[in-house]
Design an enzyme around this catalytic site. Structure first.
Site, PDB file in Angstrom:
ATOM      1  N   TYR A 180       9.385   0.919   8.353  1.00  0.00           N
ATOM      2  CA  TYR A 180       8.033   0.423   8.628  1.00  0.00           C
ATOM      3  C   TYR A 180       7.290   1.414   9.521  1.00  0.00           C
ATOM      4  O   TYR A 180       6.146   1.779   9.252  1.00  0.00           O
ATOM      5  CB  TYR A 180       8.181  -0.937   9.306  1.00  0.00           C
ATOM      6  CG  TYR A 180       6.923  -1.652   9.704  1.00  0.00           C
ATOM      7  CD1 TYR A 180       6.419  -2.681   8.910  1.00  0.00           C
ATOM      8  CD2 TYR A 180       6.260  -1.363  10.887  1.00  0.00           C
ATOM      9  CE1 TYR A 180       5.282  -3.379   9.281  1.00  0.00           C
ATOM     10  CE2 TYR A 180       5.124  -2.048  11.262  1.00  0.00           C
ATOM     11  CZ  TYR A 180       4.643  -3.064  10.461  1.00  0.00           C
ATOM     12  OH  TYR A 180       3.518  -3.747  10.842  1.00  0.00           O
ATOM     13  N   HIS A 208      -6.112  -8.348  14.358  1.00  0.00           N
ATOM     14  CA  HIS A 208      -6.213  -7.216  13.429  1.00  0.00           C
ATOM     15  C   HIS A 208      -6.892  -7.694  12.154  1.00  0.00           C
ATOM     16  O   HIS A 208      -6.534  -8.742  11.610  1.00  0.00           O
ATOM     17  CB  HIS A 208      -4.790  -6.720  13.142  1.00  0.00           C
ATOM     18  CG  HIS A 208      -4.686  -5.550  12.222  1.00  0.00           C
ATOM     19  ND1 HIS A 208      -5.689  -4.639  12.025  1.00  0.00           N
ATOM     20  CD2 HIS A 208      -3.647  -5.143  11.439  1.00  0.00           C
ATOM     21  CE1 HIS A 208      -5.282  -3.722  11.155  1.00  0.00           C
ATOM     22  NE2 HIS A 208      -4.055  -4.007  10.781  1.00  0.00           N
ATOM     23  N   HIS A 237       0.798  -1.231   0.000  1.00  0.00           N
ATOM     24  CA  HIS A 237       0.000   0.000   0.000  1.00  0.00           C
ATOM     25  C   HIS A 237       0.839   1.295   0.000  1.00  0.00           C
ATOM     26  O   HIS A 237       0.798   2.100   0.905  1.00  0.00           O
ATOM     27  CB  HIS A 237      -1.140   0.010   1.023  1.00  0.00           C
ATOM     28  CG  HIS A 237      -0.842  -0.300   2.466  1.00  0.00           C
ATOM     29  ND1 HIS A 237       0.113   0.336   3.194  1.00  0.00           N
ATOM     30  CD2 HIS A 237      -1.448  -1.144   3.317  1.00  0.00           C
ATOM     31  CE1 HIS A 237       0.086  -0.117   4.428  1.00  0.00           C
ATOM     32  NE2 HIS A 237      -0.844  -1.014   4.535  1.00  0.00           N
ATOM     33  N   GLU A 283      -6.968  -6.268   9.091  1.00  0.00           N
ATOM     34  CA  GLU A 283      -6.394  -5.997   7.765  1.00  0.00           C
ATOM     35  C   GLU A 283      -6.047  -7.320   7.066  1.00  0.00           C
ATOM     36  O   GLU A 283      -5.609  -8.285   7.700  1.00  0.00           O
ATOM     37  CB  GLU A 283      -5.168  -5.078   7.865  1.00  0.00           C
ATOM     38  CG  GLU A 283      -4.802  -4.518   6.496  1.00  0.00           C
ATOM     39  CD  GLU A 283      -3.822  -3.338   6.523  1.00  0.00           C
ATOM     40  OE1 GLU A 283      -3.259  -3.026   7.579  1.00  0.00           O
ATOM     41  OE2 GLU A 283      -3.634  -2.734   5.446  1.00  0.00           O
ATOM     42  N   ASP A 298      -3.837  -8.651   5.281  1.00  0.00           N
ATOM     43  CA  ASP A 298      -2.571  -9.392   5.339  1.00  0.00           C
ATOM     44  C   ASP A 298      -2.549 -10.340   6.544  1.00  0.00           C
ATOM     45  O   ASP A 298      -1.731 -11.254   6.595  1.00  0.00           O
ATOM     46  CB  ASP A 298      -1.351  -8.463   5.348  1.00  0.00           C
ATOM     47  CG  ASP A 298      -1.446  -7.304   6.307  1.00  0.00           C
ATOM     48  OD1 ASP A 298      -2.567  -6.904   6.676  1.00  0.00           O
ATOM     49  OD2 ASP A 298      -0.393  -6.779   6.711  1.00  0.00           O
ATOM     50  N   ASP A 350       0.817  -5.756  14.237  1.00  0.00           N
ATOM     51  CA  ASP A 350       1.616  -4.848  13.400  1.00  0.00           C
ATOM     52  C   ASP A 350       2.732  -4.120  14.168  1.00  0.00           C
ATOM     53  O   ASP A 350       3.769  -3.781  13.580  1.00  0.00           O
ATOM     54  CB  ASP A 350       0.717  -3.789  12.760  1.00  0.00           C
ATOM     55  CG  ASP A 350       0.090  -4.264  11.451  1.00  0.00           C
ATOM     56  OD1 ASP A 350       0.582  -5.242  10.872  1.00  0.00           O
ATOM     57  OD2 ASP A 350      -0.895  -3.637  11.019  1.00  0.00           O
ATOM     58  N   HIS A 371       4.874  -9.145  11.239  1.00  0.00           N
ATOM     59  CA  HIS A 371       5.739  -9.014  10.054  1.00  0.00           C
ATOM     60  C   HIS A 371       7.201  -9.072  10.490  1.00  0.00           C
ATOM     61  O   HIS A 371       7.583  -8.441  11.489  1.00  0.00           O
ATOM     62  CB  HIS A 371       5.542  -7.667   9.359  1.00  0.00           C
ATOM     63  CG  HIS A 371       4.169  -7.436   8.811  1.00  0.00           C
ATOM     64  ND1 HIS A 371       3.671  -8.082   7.711  1.00  0.00           N
ATOM     65  CD2 HIS A 371       3.183  -6.609   9.230  1.00  0.00           C
ATOM     66  CE1 HIS A 371       2.443  -7.661   7.465  1.00  0.00           C
ATOM     67  NE2 HIS A 371       2.116  -6.772   8.372  1.00  0.00           N
ATOM     68  N   HIS A 426      -2.772  -0.850  14.300  1.00  0.00           N
ATOM     69  CA  HIS A 426      -2.756   0.053  13.178  1.00  0.00           C
ATOM     70  C   HIS A 426      -4.148   0.558  12.756  1.00  0.00           C
ATOM     71  O   HIS A 426      -4.280   1.614  12.141  1.00  0.00           O
ATOM     72  CB  HIS A 426      -2.065  -0.729  12.038  1.00  0.00           C
ATOM     73  CG  HIS A 426      -2.069  -0.217  10.680  1.00  0.00           C
ATOM     74  ND1 HIS A 426      -2.230  -1.001   9.575  1.00  0.00           N
ATOM     75  CD2 HIS A 426      -1.899   1.048  10.218  1.00  0.00           C
ATOM     76  CE1 HIS A 426      -2.161  -0.284   8.478  1.00  0.00           C
ATOM     77  NE2 HIS A 426      -1.962   0.970   8.840  1.00  0.00           N
TER      78      HIS A 426
HETATM   79 FE1  FEO Z   1      -2.292  -3.336   9.411  1.00  0.00          FE
HETATM   80 FE2  FEO Z   1       0.039  -5.843   8.713  1.00  0.00          FE
HETATM   81  O1  FEO Z   1      -1.613  -4.944   8.682  1.00  0.00           O
END
Ligand code: FEO
Length: 393
Positions: free
Chosen positions: A191, A78, A24, A80, A82, A163, A222, A144
């Site tokens: 990041y 979360h 993104h 999102e 991913d 995140d 991540h 996030h």
């Molecule tokens: Fe806010 Fe790794 O997603």
């Protein structure tokens, strides 16, 4: 594609996205990983999952530890995609699993997937006993998304913060000390600057909560797992979240007929004469997400554009749009540029800097056609003055 036991009975079962180069709006030259964690206890628990196209990779790891049908809890820290993109497929393979998430998480999952799974909504501070362990959930809204929460396992001194504390690193290594501080620090910095920066106040609150926990490992969603450099990264995160900067400057510019570049170099001369280290980034060769890494800790931000079509160059406009969204605070700014007639480019940059609330101890610089030696001397003097303000903090 083996699972990795990170604590007795706790397995990393995530997936590595070796080929990801764009996330993104953010360049990810090292790829990334989506980290999911499987906890083997009386109640078998999976924490987070992976992007949908890597579901099979995660599944192959899970199956080496347990039949997914035996999983009792699917914790979604979360929404999102991913971290939740594999959920529809996984839920078919985990028929008895309850989906444990925050109230906002439940709303988000229903909006995305239109499924009425067996939800267990948990409030901040709530516990869930899974046998020999009791999991604790802490909501960290906007770190996030509004739904974000972390899962803490006191029995293992293990924090799963999703995140937060992430880095976009796709690697065979799973732990920080296997890669080394310099690389991880830089990736964590990039990041943070591109993803977490707008939410500094929320990060500070989350760090206050984290500071009260007994932790010896932080396993984000991540990149690699923090076990050796925790004492280094937590104070660094606090600095970033507080918008604390160093007495250094970042010059970002684009140029059309070399005039704006010459002004940028004269400003650099002045800043260096004042004793301020300077990084110079040209928008035709540096991506805006790479520049954010420099911007995160730079106190002085100088942004230059020539005038084109009664405004600034689109590359500068794009950069300003990006940083206005990321909301860096406590900076000292300076707009500069050149023009043939009109001169709106630098004026627009100056207006954008003003809307970000940065200090502007030096008036913006706007020079017609090619600046001569005297004008470049004026720019250098402005650089010296700005340098003194940057050093004064
Ligand atoms: Fe806010 Fe790794 O997603």
């Amino acid at each position: 594609m083996k699972p990795v036991e990170i604590k007795p009975g706790v397995y990393w079962v995530g997936a590595i996205d070796w080929n990801l180069r764009y996330f993104h709006g953010y360049l990810t030259p090292r790829g990334t990983s989506y980290n999911a964690y499987l906890i083997m206890d009386d109640k078998i628990t999976l924490v987070d999952n992976v992007k949908h196209h890597l579901c099979d990779e995660m599944l192959s790891r899970i199956k080496q530890v347990v039949d997914p049908a035996q999983i009792d809890y699917m914790i979604v820290n979360h929404v999102e995609l991913d971290h939740s993109g594999s959920l529809p497929k996984m839920m078919e393979l985990m028929p008895k699993a309850k989906v444990v998430t925050s109230p906002q998480g439940k709303k988000g999952l229903i909006r995305y997937f239109k499924k009425e799974w067996d939800f267990m909504v948990v409030n901040s501070g709530e516990d869930l006993n899974i046998g020999s362990r009791t999991l604790k959930f802490v909501h960290v809204p906007m770190v996030h998304w509004p739904d974000s929460m972390v899962t803490y396992i006191p029995d293992d001194k293990l924090l799963l913060p999703n995140d937060a504390f992430g880095q976009h690193i796709g690697s065979a290594e799973r732990f920080d000390d296997q890669i080394g501080w310099d690389i991880i620090h830089e990736e964590a910095c990039t990041y943070y600057a591109n993803i977490v920066l707008p939410y500094g106040d929320n990060v500070l609150k989350a760090l206050d909560v984290v500071g009260q926990l007994d932790i010896d490992m932080v396993a984000p969603s991540h990149g690699v797992i923090w076990r050796t450099y925790l004492d280094k990264i937590i104070p660094v995160y606090r600095r970033w979240a507080g918008n604390e900067t160093d007495p250094k400057a970042l010059i970002v510019y684009d140029t059309m007929w070399d005039s704006t570049r010459r002004i940028a170099l004269a400003l650099q001369d002045g800043l260096e004469e004042a004793g301020v280290p300077v990084t110079v980034r040209f928008l035709q060769t540096s991506h805006i997400s790479e520049i954010m890494t420099d911007l995160l800790t730079a106190r002085g931000i100088l942004i230059g554009s020539p005038t084109i079509n009664n405004g600034m160059l689109p590359s500068v406009s794009s950069f300003l749009t990006y940083i206005k969204g990321l909301r860096p605070k406590k900076r000292i700014g300076l707009a500069f540029g050149s023009y043939g007639w009109g001169g709106q480019g630098a004026k627009e940059v100056a207006a954008a800097i003003k809307t970000m609330g940065w200090e502007t101890p030096v008036d913006f610089i706007n020079m017609q056609y090619l600046p001569d030696e005297q004008e470049l001397g004026t720019a250098k003097e402005a650089g010296i003055k700005l340098g003194e303000a940057i050093k004064a903090g």
